[in-house]
Design a protein around this motif. Structure first.
Motif, PDB file in Angstrom:
ATOM      1  N   TYR A   1       5.024   9.119   6.390  1.00  0.00           N
ATOM      2  CA  TYR A   1       5.116   7.450   6.311  1.00  0.00           C
ATOM      3  C   TYR A   1       6.506   7.129   6.674  1.00  0.00           C
ATOM      4  CZ  TYR A   1       0.573   7.441   4.116  1.00  0.00           C
ATOM      5  OH  TYR A   1      -0.756   7.923   4.119  1.00  0.00           O
TER       6      TYR A   1
ATOM      7  N   ALA B   1      -6.499   5.880   4.572  1.00  0.00           N
ATOM      8  CA  ALA B   1      -6.429   6.723   5.305  1.00  0.00           C
ATOM      9  C   ALA B   1      -7.558   7.448   5.675  1.00  0.00           C
ATOM     10  CB  ALA B   1      -5.187   7.664   5.472  1.00  0.00           C
TER      11      ALA B   1
ATOM     12  N   LEU C   1      -1.672   3.384   1.077  1.00  0.00           N
ATOM     13  CA  LEU C   1      -1.989   4.323   2.425  1.00  0.00           C
ATOM     14  C   LEU C   1      -2.725   5.369   2.399  1.00  0.00           C
ATOM     15  CD1 LEU C   1       1.579   3.676   3.910  1.00  0.00           C
ATOM     16  CD2 LEU C   1      -0.344   2.288   4.352  1.00  0.00           C
ATOM     17  N   ASP C   2      -2.681   6.364   1.394  1.00  0.00           N
ATOM     18  CA  ASP C   2      -3.377   7.527   1.163  1.00  0.00           C
ATOM     19  C   ASP C   2      -4.899   7.144   1.145  1.00  0.00           C
ATOM     20  OD1 ASP C   2      -1.136   9.277   1.663  1.00  0.00           O
ATOM     21  OD2 ASP C   2      -1.041   9.699  -0.436  1.00  0.00           O
TER      22      ASP C   2
ATOM     23  N   ILE D   1       2.958   1.858  -2.181  1.00  0.00           N
ATOM     24  CA  ILE D   1       2.282   1.738  -0.917  1.00  0.00           C
ATOM     25  C   ILE D   1       1.723   2.832  -0.470  1.00  0.00           C
ATOM     26  CG2 ILE D   1       3.357   1.413   1.333  1.00  0.00           C
ATOM     27  CD1 ILE D   1       5.278  -0.466  -0.063  1.00  0.00           C
ATOM     28  N   ILE D   2       2.470   4.157  -0.883  1.00  0.00           N
ATOM     29  CA  ILE D   2       1.823   5.351  -0.271  1.00  0.00           C
ATOM     30  C   ILE D   2       0.493   5.653  -0.744  1.00  0.00           C
ATOM     31  CG2 ILE D   2       2.449   8.022  -0.548  1.00  0.00           C
ATOM     32  CD1 ILE D   2       5.432   7.128  -0.193  1.00  0.00           C
TER      33      ILE D   2
END
Length: 143
Positions: free
Chosen positions: A111, A139, A135-136, A131-132
């Protein structure tokens, strides 16, 4: 790009310049706001510099130890945080570190925009972790 320690030194300088070396009760309201902002910058700078170290400790631990690995316990104990915070720190470090291909070629972080935001000091590790994580999860369903 300046190093993590250089960011910490700059943040300490900003804290001193804002009046952080004086007792809080001696500061005006404007100075209190400036000192508080400087502490925020310092905290983010330390977290950003610490994330790659925590990630490398985790990388050098045995994978079979999983979430309760000695590395994460060590990070939590050393920093005085919870296991959850240590896990988040490692996850952020992993997601924002340069990646290496099998033949040793460097490629961008998983990222890169999050990596740039925390490297600039504009994003905390806690928020980057949130956030990560999102996003994971996304995804799996979208590119």
């Amino acid at each position: 790009m300046i190093s993590g320690l250089a960011h910490i030194i700059q943040a300490l300088s900003a804290l001193r310049d804002a009046g952080g070396d004086r007792p809080a009760e001696a500061l005006s309201p404007g100075e209190l706001i400036a000192v508080n902002a400087a502490f925020g910058l310092l905290r983010r700078s330390v977290e950003v510099a610490h994330a790659p170290v925590a990630t490398e400790i985790a990388r050098q631990s045995r994978p079979a130890l999983g979430r309760d690995s000695l590395a994460k316990k060590q990070i939590a104990a050393t920093t005085g945080t919870s296991m959850g915070d240590a896990i988040r720190l490692v996850a952020v470090g992993e997601a924002t570190a340069l990646q290496m291909t099998i033949d040793g070629v460097a490629k961008p972080a998983k990222y890169p925009h999050v990596a740039a935001a925390i490297a600039s000091g504009g994003l905390s590790v806690a928020l980057a972790g949130t956030i990560i994580h999102m996003l994971d999860r996304v995804a799996v369903r979208a590119d």
